[in-house]
Design a protein around this motif. Structure first.
Motif, mmCIF file in Angstrom:
data_model
loop_
_atom_site.group_PDB
_atom_site.id
_atom_site.type_symbol
_atom_site.label_atom_id
_atom_site.label_comp_id
_atom_site.label_asym_id
_atom_site.label_seq_id
_atom_site.Cartn_x
_atom_site.Cartn_y
_atom_site.Cartn_z
ATOM 1 N N UNK A 25 55.607 -8.331 -47.579
ATOM 2 C CA UNK A 25 54.738 -7.374 -46.577
ATOM 3 C C UNK A 25 53.592 -6.856 -47.279
ATOM 4 N N UNK A 26 53.501 -6.625 -48.529
ATOM 5 C CA UNK A 26 52.388 -6.466 -49.323
ATOM 6 C C UNK A 26 51.389 -7.395 -49.355
ATOM 7 N N UNK A 27 51.679 -8.689 -48.954
ATOM 8 C CA UNK A 27 50.684 -9.680 -48.898
ATOM 9 C C UNK A 27 50.206 -9.702 -47.348
ATOM 10 N N UNK A 28 51.104 -9.417 -46.596
ATOM 11 C CA UNK A 28 50.688 -9.710 -45.085
ATOM 12 C C UNK A 28 49.878 -8.387 -44.528
ATOM 13 N N UNK A 29 49.819 -7.330 -45.208
ATOM 14 C CA UNK A 29 49.246 -5.968 -44.626
ATOM 15 C C UNK A 29 47.916 -6.422 -45.044
ATOM 16 N N UNK A 30 47.435 -6.674 -46.107
ATOM 17 C CA UNK A 30 45.911 -6.897 -46.360
ATOM 18 C C UNK A 30 45.390 -7.989 -45.500
ATOM 19 N N UNK A 31 46.295 -9.335 -45.108
ATOM 20 C CA UNK A 31 45.993 -10.386 -44.138
ATOM 21 C C UNK A 31 45.716 -9.522 -43.005
ATOM 22 N N UNK A 32 46.452 -8.830 -42.450
ATOM 23 C CA UNK A 32 46.319 -8.056 -41.081
ATOM 24 C C UNK A 32 44.898 -7.488 -41.121
ATOM 25 N N UNK A 33 44.607 -6.918 -42.166
ATOM 26 C CA UNK A 33 43.327 -6.000 -42.005
ATOM 27 C C UNK A 33 42.256 -7.037 -42.347
ATOM 28 N N UNK A 34 42.232 -8.303 -42.590
ATOM 29 C CA UNK A 34 41.130 -9.162 -42.737
ATOM 30 C C UNK A 34 41.065 -9.702 -41.345
ATOM 31 N N UNK A 35 42.109 -9.836 -40.577
ATOM 32 C CA UNK A 35 42.066 -10.418 -39.227
ATOM 33 C C UNK A 35 41.328 -9.671 -38.179
ATOM 34 N N UNK A 36 41.635 -8.187 -38.521
ATOM 35 C CA UNK A 36 40.919 -7.107 -37.446
ATOM 36 C C UNK A 36 39.219 -7.611 -37.469
ATOM 37 N N UNK A 37 38.694 -7.635 -36.411
ATOM 38 C CA UNK A 37 37.331 -7.747 -36.481
ATOM 39 C C UNK A 37 36.687 -6.665 -36.622
ATOM 40 N N UNK A 38 36.301 -6.044 -38.075
ATOM 41 C CA UNK A 38 35.447 -4.823 -38.098
ATOM 42 C C UNK A 38 34.129 -4.736 -37.420
ATOM 43 N N UNK A 39 33.464 -5.831 -37.470
ATOM 44 C CA UNK A 39 32.059 -6.008 -37.115
ATOM 45 C C UNK A 39 32.052 -5.619 -35.511
ATOM 46 N N UNK A 40 32.935 -6.212 -34.608
ATOM 47 C CA UNK A 40 33.022 -6.028 -33.420
ATOM 48 C C UNK A 40 33.425 -4.557 -33.042
ATOM 49 N N UNK A 41 34.304 -3.879 -33.727
ATOM 50 C CA UNK A 41 34.754 -2.308 -33.608
ATOM 51 C C UNK A 41 33.840 -1.559 -33.993
ATOM 52 N N UNK A 42 32.893 -1.938 -35.196
ATOM 53 C CA UNK A 42 31.888 -1.051 -35.496
ATOM 54 C C UNK A 42 30.703 -1.010 -34.581
ATOM 55 N N UNK A 43 30.562 -2.019 -33.826
ATOM 56 C CA UNK A 43 29.568 -1.811 -32.930
ATOM 57 C C UNK A 43 29.963 -1.676 -31.354
ATOM 58 N N UNK A 44 31.062 -0.881 -31.384
ATOM 59 C CA UNK A 44 31.717 -0.560 -30.106
ATOM 60 C C UNK A 44 30.458 0.433 -29.348
ATOM 61 N N UNK A 45 29.980 1.184 -29.886
ATOM 62 C CA UNK A 45 29.286 2.245 -29.538
ATOM 63 C C UNK A 45 27.568 1.843 -29.066
ATOM 64 N N UNK A 79 36.816 -10.685 -25.887
ATOM 65 C CA UNK A 79 38.157 -11.396 -25.344
ATOM 66 C C UNK A 79 38.666 -11.660 -26.876
ATOM 67 N N UNK A 80 38.022 -12.363 -27.418
ATOM 68 C CA UNK A 80 38.370 -13.156 -28.703
ATOM 69 C C UNK A 80 38.520 -11.859 -29.647
ATOM 70 N N UNK A 81 37.410 -11.092 -29.926
ATOM 71 C CA UNK A 81 37.457 -9.854 -30.860
ATOM 72 C C UNK A 81 38.780 -9.016 -30.710
ATOM 73 N N UNK A 82 38.842 -8.653 -29.334
ATOM 74 C CA UNK A 82 40.011 -7.899 -28.995
ATOM 75 C C UNK A 82 41.292 -8.417 -29.437
ATOM 76 N N UNK A 83 41.597 -9.713 -29.195
ATOM 77 C CA UNK A 83 42.900 -10.279 -29.348
ATOM 78 C C UNK A 83 43.187 -10.344 -30.723
ATOM 79 N N UNK A 84 42.075 -11.014 -31.689
ATOM 80 C CA UNK A 84 42.308 -11.144 -32.780
ATOM 81 C C UNK A 84 42.601 -9.780 -33.502
#
Length: 551
Positions: free
Chosen positions: A346-366, A126-131
């Motif tokens: 916008x150029x500052x916020x877009x990288x911040x958005x990518x950092x907030x995405x939980x890459x670890x959680x998405x990578x382990x979806x399978x 839930x936290x991972x999906x929301x973030x």
């Protein structure tokens, strides 16, 4: 002898940490203020109020607080809904600020009634999906400003308006945004002494100012101290109370989770222990004052806190100075900030958005259990393209239902579903008594019972943190663990990593099929626990332990 109010040996580090954290926070405060829909000044007001007051009254001595991505996304959704209800931003300000005020008040209530003790039960998916959804919202909503166009108020409107981004874009704004992103990512490779976001903000803004490109800019920012915004608070129509309570609750819950997660990071870095309830009270006070002066709400900011600690900050003074630095910027440099192009923010916020995405959680979806993966994806999509409020509610409900289903299935199979006992005082099982008595001053044997679900993970990690310093080896018995979910596997990973960093070796015995497959799939085995430290039965581990302990 009475403890001094302040130990001056920390003064130099606190000043340095606070100033550096303030420098890091400046571009983010301006950018989050613009994204909220209330303007850059609202971000600066919020950063000042929350930064100073949460530091003074909160429960984490090194926390740097201010506007964050998740809180800003919720604030922006509130602003859009309030404008739709009231007709204009001016008419909606009462609804907006009252919602911020209620959110802060609820955080204080949360602290007083120990709600922090229940926040830890939020499932990881839930936290991972929301973030991750919040990160995507930030990215999507910044696409239009990045190319010099007006920002849409929702992700769906941005997606529907995509063709215009390719036909009407401002190439000069696009160039500035691209320069900002390049500096943001490249400058840290040169030096990390100066925050890359600040370097990008200053360099590209100066470039744009002197080259006289025709791009949208922040515009006039009020100077001087903020004034109390009390007029609209007491004239909110009763029909808006539902919206106020709805968003106030979401801001309170999200701000609490955001802050406490950052507090845990601060604890790990400083080897201290924060006071969760006091932290929520401090955050609530900061957010209430921010609302009263027209600022957006905030929470514990991970990046600012980490920078503060790494730069020497060790007491509340560092966090308060971080907010005070922003106040001096407001009083002295706000007129210069008016010329900052929106494409740069916008150029500052877009990288911040990518950092907030939980890459670890998405990578382990399978890899993780399909039910956990489904909850994560549903919450992510609902957050990004639907209602943030509904996303969290749906996610928690689904996770609770799945938990009850799993517990019921295991109960039918005769398995014991119990709480995780502490290490201290745990009675050895019959097949380990003799061995344990021989080495009890150097080893712990931890028995895990039943499924390792999100409800048990926080307690397990807490027990691991408090393990005796004389212990050399921890044996984790998983004979009676038939199932581990995503929250459980990440809790186990974090606990084992903490133990490894302390020089404690971890042995795992009795792994059943599903936990074994999951531990190997995300590389806990063999990256954290080598194959030679995994045994089918505990008896098989006795010789290895004896050799390690020199007996």
């Amino acid at each position: 002898m009475a403890k001094p109010f302040y130990d001056t040996k920390y003064l130099k580090g606190d000043i340095t940490g606070g100033l550096v954290a303030g420098v890091v926070a400046l571009p983010l405060a301006l950018a989050f203020g613009v994204q909220s829909g209330l303007g850059a000044i609202a971000g600066l007001y919020g950063a000042i109020a929350v930064g100073i007051l949460a530091a003074l009254f909160g429960g984490t001595t090194t926390q740097a607080s201010g506007p964050t991505g998740p809180m800003t996304v919720v604030s922006a959704a509130l602003v859009a809904n309030a404008i739709e209800m009231a007709g204009s931003l001016q008419d909606a300000m009462g609804i907006i600020l009252l919602s911020f005020l209620v959110g802060g008040a609820l955080q204080i209530v949360f602290g007083l009634i120990n709600i922090a003790g229940y926040i830890k039960y939020f499932p990881y998916p839930v936290i991972s999906g929301f973030m991750s959804g919040v990160g995507l919202i930030i990215i999507i909503l910044q696409i239009a400003p990045f190319v010099g166009l007006d920002a849409a108020k929702s992700t769906l409107k941005v997606m529907a308006d995509l063709p215009r981004l390719f036909t009407d874009f401002n190439w000069q704004a696009l160039a500035l945004g691209a320069m900002t992103v390049v500096i943001y990512y490249v400058f840290p490779k040169i030096t990390k002494a100066i925050p890359s976001a600040l370097v990008a903000l200053i360099v590209v803004s100066i470039f744009a100012y002197f080259i006289k490109w025709d791009v949208p800019i922040i515009g006039t920012i009020p100077s001087g101290l903020p004034t109390l915004q009390l007029d609209g608070l007491f004239t909110v129509d009763s029909s808006a109370y539902g919206l106020v309570l709805e968003y106030g609750m979401v801001l309170a819950v999200l701000g609490s989770i955001d802050s406490l997660l950052t507090s845990v990071i601060a604890d790990n870095m400083t080897k201290t222990k924060h006071n969760s309830n006091r932290e929520l009270i401090g955050q609530g006070i900061g957010n209430m004052v921010a609302a009263l002066i027209g600022g957006i709400p905030g929470a514990g900011a991970t990046k600012g806190t980490v920078v503060n600690i790494n730069s020497g900050g060790r007491t509340r003074l560092s966090g308060a100075l971080h907010g005070a630095f922003l106040l001096t910027v407001l009083l002295g440099l706000s007129s210069l900030a008016a010329y900052i192009p929106l494409a740069v923010l916008a150029g500052i916020l877009i990288p911040i958005g990518f950092k907030i995405i939980d890459i670890k959680g998405l990578r382990h979806l399978k890899i993780v259990p399909r039910a956990d993966a489904a909850v994560l994806i549903i919450v992510l999509l609902w957050t990004t393209f639907g209602s943030l409020i509904q996303a969290v509610g749906i996610g928690v409900t689904l996770a609770a239902l799945l938990f009850m289903k799993r517990a019921s299935d295991i109960g039918e199979e005769g398995m014991q579903v119990g709480t995780l006992a502490g290490f201290d005082g745990e009675k050895p099982w019959e097949d380990e008594t003799e061995f344990y008595e021989k080495f009890k001053d150097k080893i712990y044997i931890k028995h895990l019972y039943g499924p390792l679900f999100f409800g048990f993970t926080s307690h397990f990690q807490e027990q691991v943190k408090n393990i005796d310093h004389d212990i050399k080896i921890l044996i984790i018995r998983m004979d009676r663990v038939p199932y581990v979910d995503q929250s459980g596997i990440y809790a186990l990973e974090t606990a084992i990593l903490d133990l490894t960093l302390k020089g404690i070796k971890v042995i795992i015995t009795g792994l059943k099929e599903q936990p074994s497959d999951l531990l190997k799939a995300i590389d806990i085995i063999p990256d954290l626990v080598p194959e030679q430290q995994v045994f089918r039965h505990i008896e098989d581990s006795f010789d290895w332990v004896s050799n390690q302990l020199g007996n």
